[in-house]
Design an enzyme around this catalytic site. Structure first.
Site, PDB file in Angstrom:
ATOM      1  N   GLU A   1      48.961  40.869   7.655  1.00 20.87           N
ATOM      2  CA  GLU A   1      49.424  40.320   8.925  1.00 20.87           C
ATOM      3  C   GLU A   1      48.953  41.222  10.055  1.00 20.87           C
ATOM      4  OE1 GLU A   1      53.709  40.245   9.056  1.00 20.87           O
ATOM      5  OE2 GLU A   1      53.882  42.227   8.129  1.00 20.87           O
TER       6      GLU A   1
ATOM      7  N   TYR B   1      66.413  45.223  13.576  1.00 26.75           N
ATOM      8  CA  TYR B   1      66.375  44.710  14.949  1.00 26.75           C
ATOM      9  C   TYR B   1      65.855  43.285  14.969  1.00 26.75           C
ATOM     10  CZ  TYR B   1      61.266  45.140  15.220  1.00 26.75           C
ATOM     11  OH  TYR B   1      59.913  44.976  15.017  1.00 26.75           O
TER      12      TYR B   1
ATOM     13  N   LEU C   1      56.356  40.138   7.281  1.00 23.04           N
ATOM     14  CA  LEU C   1      57.588  39.640   7.866  1.00 23.04           C
ATOM     15  C   LEU C   1      57.466  38.129   8.035  1.00 23.04           C
ATOM     16  CD1 LEU C   1      60.353  40.410   9.164  1.00 23.04           C
ATOM     17  CD2 LEU C   1      59.164  40.306  11.362  1.00 23.04           C
TER      18      LEU C   1
ATOM     19  N   LYS D   1      63.102  43.504   8.762  1.00 27.29           N
ATOM     20  CA  LYS D   1      62.723  43.856  10.135  1.00 27.29           C
ATOM     21  C   LYS D   1      63.452  45.146  10.523  1.00 27.29           C
ATOM     22  CE  LYS D   1      61.760  41.534  14.550  1.00 27.29           C
ATOM     23  NZ  LYS D   1      60.299  41.614  14.470  1.00 27.29           N
TER      24      LYS D   1
END
Length: 282
Positions: A177, A32, A201, A145
């Protein structure tokens, strides 16, 4: 949001149907993207589309459109919903097939996209947020993702229950993260953040901030921090499509710096805002 793309059809949302055996529903077998819209303009659209295709390639999912066609589909969606400020969510799954774990030969990808009205979190930009630390229990391909977000969901829930805006993830003692963001520490005017490998990411907003930092003469070092190092930073902030550049003023019980958004964070916020305004006027 009143319209939705389902494959090649732009329709009213109440008309949309997805098969119960779609692999996105049963396996999370898909990817996505979330794209920010400012005053009807798609921000960093090309970068988002490139990452969308890259994620799909990593999972060997074939997106049934060229990038140019997909760009127009998203633009048409924003126009149909007359979206001013908000997001476009789009995803592609491996498609519909009888339930089996290995890739089905007969499946073709399912594409969906819709808009969401969302104001910019101005108060968060100005005042900063509180966060919690959380074990990074996600899989080892966070650079994709994908729709598999349970690790992030559990982390975000922990933050929500602690009345915090974000959870900062760490693998043992190494900060990676946020649950839905990239995280940075600032020490003596130098910005530190985890390198863009399989454990994080590579954020689109992250890339914009890197460009902003270069233009402002701010050094960024892609170097993993320990939790202890993060807690002793002069400033901490996080970035994402929704959060943009948001200061972090507290992690668990530790106040960061003087408990106010710091000078370097402010400079990067201002530089990012200039990029947003530039995108609106183009």
């Amino acid at each position: 949001m009143t319209h939705i793309w389902v494959n090649d059809q732009l329709m009213n949302r109440n008309e949309a149907k997805i098969d119960a055996e779609d692999r996105g529903y049963q396996f999370g077998d898909g990817v996505y993207e979330v794209i920010k819209v400012y005053k009807g303009n798609l921000f960093e659209m090309e970068a988002h589309i490139n990452r969308f295709y890259r994620s799909a390639d990593e999972l060997r999912i074939i997106i049934p459109y060229t990038k140019d066609v997909l760009h127009k589909m998203v633009y048409d969606l924003v126009e149909a919903d007359q979206l001013n400020t908000g997001h476009v969510y789009m995803q592609v799954t491996r498609g519909v097939a009888e339930r089996q774990h290995y890739f089905p030969d007969e499946a073709s990808a399912t594409f969906t996209a819709y808009t969401q009205v969302s104001d910019r979190p101005v108060e968060q930009f100005e005042q900063g947020v509180k966060t919690v630390l959380y074990d990074d229990i996600r899989w080892l391909r966070c650079d994709i993702k994908s729709l598999n977000l349970l690790g992030a969901v559990l982390a975000k829930q922990a933050a929500h229950e602690a009345d915090c805006a974000e959870a900062i993830l760490h693998r043992e003692d190494i900060v990676t993260e946020g649950s839905s963001s990239n995280v940075y520490g600032v020490k003596n005017g130098i910005v530190y953040t985890h390198p863009a490998n399989n454990l994080i990411l590579k954020g689109i907003t992250r890339d914009v901030v890197f460009r902003c930092a270069k233009e402002q003469g701010i050094e960024i070092v892609e170097e993993a921090m320990t939790v202890e190092e993060l807690l002793t930073m002069d400033e901490v902030f996080f970035t994402s499509t929704g959060a943009e550049v948001s200061p972090i003023i507290q992690i668990n019980d530790t106040i960061i710096g003087d408990g106010e958004p710091g000078e370097t964070t402010r400079k990067l916020q201002q530089a990012f805002e200039a990029k947003v305004q530039e995108s609106i006027t183009i």
